[in-house]
Write an enzyme that holds these catalytic residues in place. Sequence first.
Site, PDB file in Angstrom:
ATOM      1  CB  CYS A  13      -0.995   0.003   1.154  1.00  0.00           C
ATOM      2  SG  CYS A  13       0.030   0.317   2.584  1.00  0.00           S
ATOM      3  CG  ASP A 430      15.161  25.281 -33.497  1.00  0.00           C
ATOM      4  OD1 ASP A 430      15.756  26.398 -33.678  1.00  0.00           O
ATOM      5  OD2 ASP A 430      15.816  24.227 -33.921  1.00  0.00           O
TER       6      ASP A 430
END
Length: 744
Positions: A13, A430
């Site tokens: 858990c 770019d």
Amino acid sequence: MATLRIPVTGMTCAACSARVQRSLAKQPGVQDASVNLLMKSATVTYDPSAISADGLVQVIEDTGYGATITTGPDDAFAEQASRDRADAAEYRDLRTKAVVSGVIGALAMAAMPLLGHGAAMRANWVWLVASVVVMTWAGRHFYTRAWAALRHGTSDMNTLVAVGTLSAFAWSVVATVAPELFTERGLAPDVYYEAVILILAFVLTGRMFEARATHRTAQALRALVALQPRSARVFRFGEEVDAPIDTIEPGEEILVRPGERIPVDGTLLDGESAVDESMLTGESMPVTKRAGDRVIGGTINRTGAFRYAATTLGADSVLSQIVQLMRDAQGGRAPIQHLADRISAVFVPTVFVLALVTFGVWYLAAEDAPLARAFAAAVAVLIIACPCAMGLAVPTAVMVASGKGAELGVLIKGGEALQRAADIDTVVLDKTGTVTEGAPALTDVLVAPGAPWSADTLLQRVASVEARSEHPLAEAIVREARARTLVLGDVESFSSVTGRGAQGIVEGQAVLVGNAALLADWSVSAQPLEADAARLSAEGKTAVFVAVDGALAGLLAVADPLRATSRDAIAQLEALGLTVVMLTGDTERTAQAIARTAGIGRVVAGVLPAGKVAEVQRLQQEGRVVAMVGDGINDAPALAQADVGMAIGSGTDIAREAGDVVLLRGDLQGVVRAVTLARRTMRTMRQNLFWAFIYNIIGIPIAAGVLYPAFGVQLSPVLASAAMAFSSVSVVANSLRLRRATIR
């Protein structure tokens, strides 16, 4: 600093993983520790001079969990295969225990109401033995891990299950061995053996379904691993032999026939074929491969046969790097996980307090059988309050999203990158190689008015001269001529004129190729084509004039063309509410021309790499969350500065450090897919956490008996265990919905 992944056993858990992580993080020399419940592993960045790998393992073991350092093959294929075997074995073990426990529990529940008092008392001994068998065989790990946690002063889900079932078992044993202790106090000597068995059966069933569901989250990863062929047809000692993949050496020649999977990475020696790289790049169209081109192991040869030389092998291969990148990503943690971790740290102790309060209230307020009712309600609270769903809410979504991204040609490097990608509001692109193709190409061939040439003849003359040149524009012209299957002529008296162009004699004709100044040197006027040259220049193209035998012959234009998908992708990014900015070191005129064609409204031109970083910083100072998209090499500083760096990849050169996201297809559609997937994944994470929290917020009060005064409803421990199992499975199932999401 070194990074080590350590397999951890025994975690069930969020409280478990959080405890291991806290223990590792506080060790001297540990820079970062991330423990993934789903991957059953801890990833630790540490200083080897301050703490050893064995020391890290000892820390985990001291916390109450198992840990080992793998010493087998270091490639991602072997690691994934080992994990798959372990997962399959775990699923089979859980299935067997769940089925056997469920059958025994069902028999106990069905038989008890049918027996008279005397027979029931005798049968209790049978169910006592059955309970002991189930608890010590099927449920043994709950008790051993709860005890280990207790010895270390902590608690987790195993503690809740162990305390709840042991309490019910102890009550039942006393009622069986000494029923007079109950009857003398006016209590019925009721037993809870069937509850003990069924609680364990339901918890195991939930774990079984959870294991099967989480196994499915790694389906894309296993599909990639399955791409690796087992053998290859290798030329050895002058003949073809089938050799296992792990025996191939770099430089060995391999033969691949149509329809076969390419065994390892390499470079074509001869032959030509179309190769399907869709499983790696997500691109459906086959890619033409010729001598000198690289091929990727695991892709499919579609048409012709070819020979190639093996290059990168094993862990260094492209496929292995992608698999390893995905494993790293799936083991990463999203920042939103910290919320679940903080709650898990105090969750189990809080549940024990609530169980004690529940017991006290029922004992004081119940009108009949207060002790029995108080006991049943307290056990129900302990059983229903399982933190498993909280521990699975985020990592299952990250794991499924990583696999889905790989199918789309988008490699996202972990949960943190995924969460940041969902938050971006500005995309900086770019230009060269990102918005455009990144290589000059011939775009226009214009024949001068009255010139006795066809376009192909003009191109043939120019390409013949330019074949002697090393200029990038010359390469584009020659490449196009050869693509049109034009035969280049012999060139005499070739010369290059710096800053102006080139000249030579082709088939007895003097050919000039260059700017207007070169033509003027030979008294040739470019005026008839100057308007066309200005128009082409405004479109971001470089115009090249041509003269033959002293007369204007034509005009060629070369440009770095826009990628076919760029305009649509940019429109989609803006439709997602993102601001798009283009950065380039090119001139303002060329940049604006490309931006107009691509549909980009904001352009910053003439910037060097440092200027790109400064622009990203400026946008961040405005409060924007910025994604930088570049080639991963020239734009590395800007990629690192951005909140999310997205590296355009080629599928043959995976720059693992280039950015947070690698776009394998090499186009801007990958940015759209990455952002869309990230947003959907974050939505899924929030849904998972909501249901995990709301389940406990609603479930614990119901188990405590809040509905009893109004409706006379009290939740039994058996139903509480079934509800607890369902919560974990539902969270995993919600994450799996991402696999079916339509993302284009």
